[in-house]
Scaffold this active site. Structure first.
Site, short mmCIF file in Angstrom:
data_model
loop_
_atom_site.label_atom_id
_atom_site.label_comp_id
_atom_site.label_asym_id
_atom_site.label_seq_id
_atom_site.Cartn_x
_atom_site.Cartn_y
_atom_site.Cartn_z
N ASP A 81 0.93 -1.16 0.02
CA ASP A 81 -0.04 0.29 0.12
C ASP A 81 0.90 1.20 -0.09
OD1 ASP A 81 -1.98 1.80 0.04
OD2 ASP A 81 -3.24 0.79 1.76
N TRP A 82 0.18 2.46 -0.23
CA TRP A 82 1.17 3.59 -0.51
C TRP A 82 1.68 3.99 0.79
CZ3 TRP A 82 -0.35 1.25 -4.39
CH2 TRP A 82 -0.24 1.99 -5.81
#
Ligand code: BGC
Length: 858
Positions: A314-315
């Site tokens: 995920d970011w």
């Protein structure tokens, strides 16, 4: 089994006396009558509705002949191979794609390899620059469609699709989203979102498919199939344990191994079976370790589920270089904060070269397999990608999910001659559309309900967008008041409460006019303190751009409401878990997520999971079980009839109860079919349960097993309205360990317990056991899932392809396969004959970490 039809002909939750779940819930008969036929308040929402429902049942409007199985309903699963239970087949085309990836990799420099496994800046949410002949990779949110760009369709939110319980619709929607992504130049869609609605206030519940692992798994898998049919990678997110937004960056989800396998892994596992190409690991920690560097979770995915694609973070969810790479992370997003140091880590010997090659191969293989590299997208962010067919689909999806929870005295469908007061901003000036965060989409417009109601109505329609007092005046002047309420939800925070936000407005309007209908645009469950004061409640979820065009045909009966709740609406917020406010997020309820917990505790919900009324009525009858021993499955057959005067769809649901002592909740969903029927039409419905559907996870042996004993299969219109029930005697895989015919009964030594099919006796393998063997065999690297050690070999080489474990890493520790000590010397693990056979294995060092899991045959 069977045992007669006690309670079967009725339709009330009280049928299921075993769980004590009875009481007031569901009442579909009571409330699903068309017109004014309903005997009382709908939905079992209010005390006393059980009696009302009973009335309806007695009047024969609902199910009548609750058939049961017979005493011969038994299923023998001793012959089921362990891999049927545990192993997902490789997706079509994997071998060829892998070969092409291997060939390309052989031509690449280390610099090129290192460029493919991390993000960079660009026009999309995620970007990887072109490498050699591979074009730049484009990644875009999200699960509800194309984020940020205009010229796209504003589809309803995924929770709306979940309420449709319609697999085919979900696949069409996935394909439409995939087509729009591709049209915008996107190769990799950052969705579906498949975390479960464990916490009713969870900020991202609208992005997913509800609270039940089976429902979410079935729908997520169809979404994946639809997206990937368009030559777009689907990304299953967020792996794993990201069920709340409070403290999402590092909150520690504590989930036991069995619960992970049976509940939270389930949608990912089903998506892998559907050919999933990419997974996004989550921000949170899982059992102490960040999800993106959790070797157990990542091995469960790659080797346990047989996931052949790649894992991206995920970011900014990456927290290390070496630990993440060795645990199984394949791509850092959105930049290379940590993976830019991977080259050095490899030169230092901290990360094996094979691990980098594996990352690259996983990415390239997935892109080849889906045809993206042979036919890259040609569109760009300015392209218009919303054809009228998608608009129609968006409307159909919004309509299919609308869920009718109460319909007192048949107020709905509306008589078009009535004067209608539309009340509330969501009814016109601020019509609801979708949620925020990465599932946000920019729709070209949102259709106002008021505008559409005006067009459809044959009388005066007013709109009031003001104070409670103005609303009450407007309601008094009309025959019917329709109050619209909406609740916002977004990634990054959980909802502060389960309020619908319109409590005082609804009460004021209902006091002025008893013919009050409440339409709710909500991301999940809300409380309804005013429920007894209103005549009808419709949940229209987040309906997307077609909002008014979906709700209006339902209000007037041009369409039948057929949605069913994909999550429980509790009576009190405290009946289900709240978002934990501390860093420790303990999933203490284990398997008992959502309705399962309320069933176990015998707590009545406001509206149960699976519940939804209709303008017509349905009956369930003649349940028969057909066991197929050779296939290891059982078919539940029953008859569904539309007993009302309108066409409509019913979602028939099948719930399974495990034998006593299994540790399972009282009932779990294991099948459903959405079936459209004309008035008086009957259909024979068949729902098949395979051995997996009957299985549970045995953590001690890291394997699925089917317990022997009496299972109960119940069928009906919601989790608390199950008029049909039958029993099934199962001889499970637990009965087969050590007793397989002709194999000499050494299965127990493998420690695989219930999965020990075929083990034993044959494991001579031409080896001297703990010595060395002459012909070590490589694990089958092409799928990274299992190794087939066939003739005469009882050893295999390391490093294993899974986690690139070399024996030196385990120096001084006792290495075991399935609990039996094995020798790991140099580059070779030797398997003693005692644990031979066709068996699931995990290699561990006596603590919770393990080097690899997989399969072998000797
Ligand atoms: C979200 C992901 C999303 C990513 C990129 C993250 O904050 O959790 O779901 O795909 O951002 O926008």
């Amino acid at each position: 089994m069977g045992g007669g039809a006690s309670g079967a002909p009725t339709q009330q939750g009280g049928v299921d006396s075993e769980s004590g779940a009875g009481s007031a819930e569901a009442g579909s008969g009571a409330a699903s009558n068309e017109g004014g036929a309903s005997p009382g308040s709908a939905g079992g929402a209010s005390p006393g509705s059980a009696a009302e429902a009973g009335t309806a049942g007695a009047s024969g409007e609902s199910s009548s002949a609750g058939g049961r199985g017979t005493d011969s309903d038994s299923l023998d699963l001793r012959g089921i191979a362990a891999d049927t239970l545990n192993h997902n087949p490789a997706p079509p085309g994997l071998g060829d794609a892998r070969s092409r990836a291997v060939a390309l990799l052989a031509t690449w420099s280390q610099t090129q390899k290192l460029a493919l496994i991390r993000g960079s800046s660009g026009n999309y949410v995620g970007n990887v620059p072109a490498v050699g002949s591979i074009p730049a990779l484009t990644l875009q949110d999200g699960p509800a469609g194309v984020r940020y760009f205009s010229g796209v369709t504003g589809f309803p939110a995924p929770i709306t699709l979940a309420a449709s319980w319609d697999r085919a619709l979900v696949e069409s929607w996935g394909a439409a989203m995939g087509a729009e992504m591709r049209g915008k130049g996107v190769m990799i869609q950052l969705g579906p979102m498949m975390n479960l609605a464990r916490v009713p206030a969870g900020g991202r519940n609208f992005e997913g498919f509800g609270e039940d692992p089976y429902l979410a798994a079935e729908l997520a898998a169809r979404d994946v199939a639809g997206i990937q049919s368009q030559k777009v990678v689907a990304t299953a997110k967020h792996y794993v344990g990201n069920e709340q937004e409070t403290n999402r960056f590092g909150g520690n989800s504590q989930i036991d191994d069995r619960t992970l396998h049976e509940v939270y892994y389930a949608p990912f596992d089903a998506s892998v079976r559907a050919g999933l190409a990419s997974v996004m690991c989550s921000y949170n920690r899982l059992n102490g370790l960040y999800a993106c560097e959790n070797p157990t979770a990542l091995a469960d995915l790659k080797t346990g589920m047989g996931f052949s694609g790649w894992v991206m973070s995920d970011w900014s969810a990456t927290h290390s270089t070496v630990t993440s790479a060795n645990a199984g992370l394949d791509m850092e997003m959105p930049s290379g904060s940590y993976f830019s140091a991977l080259g050095t880590a490899i030169s230092n010997g901290d990360v094996p070269q094979a691990r980098l090659d594996d990352m690259v191969l996983r990415i390239l293989t997935a892109l080849y397999r889906l045809g993206i590299l042979d036919d890259p997208p040609t569109g760009n962010s300015a392209s218009n990608v919303n054809p009228s067919a998608h608009v129609d689909l968006a409307r159909q999806a919004a309509t299919s999910g609308i869920t009718l929870l109460k319909n007192q005295n048949g107020l709905l469908p509306l008589d078009s001659s009535k004067k209608i007061a539309v009340i509330g901003r969501a009814g016109h000036s601020a019509p609801a559309f979708g949620g925020g965060g990465s599932a946000a989409v920019t729709p070209p417009y949102v259709v106002s309900p008021f505008t559409e109601i005006q067009l459809r109505s044959g009388n005066t329609v007013t709109y009031t967008n003001g104070l409670d007092s103005d609303a009450a005046l407007a309601a008094r002047a009309a025959d019917v008041a329709v109050v619209f309420g909406s609740v916002d939800s977004t990634e990054g925070s959980d909802r502060p409460s389960l309020s619908s936000g319109v409590d005082s407005l609804v009460s004021a309007v209902a006091a002025a006019n008893p013919n009050t209908i409440v339409v709710l645009n909500v991301p999940g469950a809300v409380l309804m303190p005013w429920l007894d004061q209103v005549a009808a409640v419709l949940v229209a979820w987040y309906p997307g751009q077609e909002n008014g065009k979906a709700i209006t045909p339902i209000l007037f009966g041009d369409e039948n409401p057929s949605g069913k709740l994909p999550l429980t609406f509790p009576k009190n917020a405290s009946d289900l878990p709240q978002p934990a406010s501390t860093q420790n997020v303990a999933y203490t309820e284990g398997l008992a997520i959502g309705y399962r917990a309320l069933d176990a505790a015998n707590v009545a919900p406001l509206f149960p999971f699976g519940f939804g009324l209709s303008y017509t009525t349905f009956s369930y009858a003649e349940l028969k079980l057909h066991p197929h021993n050779s296939q290891g499955s059982v078919t539940a057959e029953f008859k569904l009839t539309n007993t009302g005067a309108r066409a409509g769809a019913e979602v028939a649901q099948l719930y399974l109860s495990y034998p006593a002592g299994s540790g399972e909740p009282p009932r779990v969903l294991r099948g459903f079919e959405r079936i459209a029927l004309a008035p008086s039409e009957s259909r024979t419905v068949n729902i098949e349960l395979d051995a997996r559907a009957l299985s549970s996870w045995d953590s001690a042996h890291r394997s699925r097993q089917v317990l022997s004993g009496t299972y109960r299969i119940a069928v009906g219109g919601s989790s608390r309205d199950l008029p049909l029930e039958a029993a099934l005697e199962v001889i499970g895989t637990d009965a087969s360990a050590g007793t397989n015919p002709g194999t000499g009964g050494t299965g127990g030594t493998s420690g695989t317990g219930g999965t020990g099919t075929g083990s034993g006796g044959s494991a001579t393998g031409g080896t001297s056991g703990n010595g060395t063997c002459d012909s070590p065999v490589d694990l089958d690297a092409s799928v990274n899932t299992y190794g087939l050690l066939t003739t005469g070999a009882a050893c295999f080489r390391t490093p294993l392809s899974f986690n690139a474990v070399a024996c030196t890493q385990w120096a001084g520790r006792t290495l075991k396969i399935n609990g039996a000590v094995v020798l790991c010397t140099g580059s070779q693990i030797t398997v003693p004959p005692a644990i031979g056979g066709y068996s699931y294995f995990d290699i561990s060092a006596g603590d919770s970490s393990y080097a690899a899991i997989g399969w072998f045959t000797l």
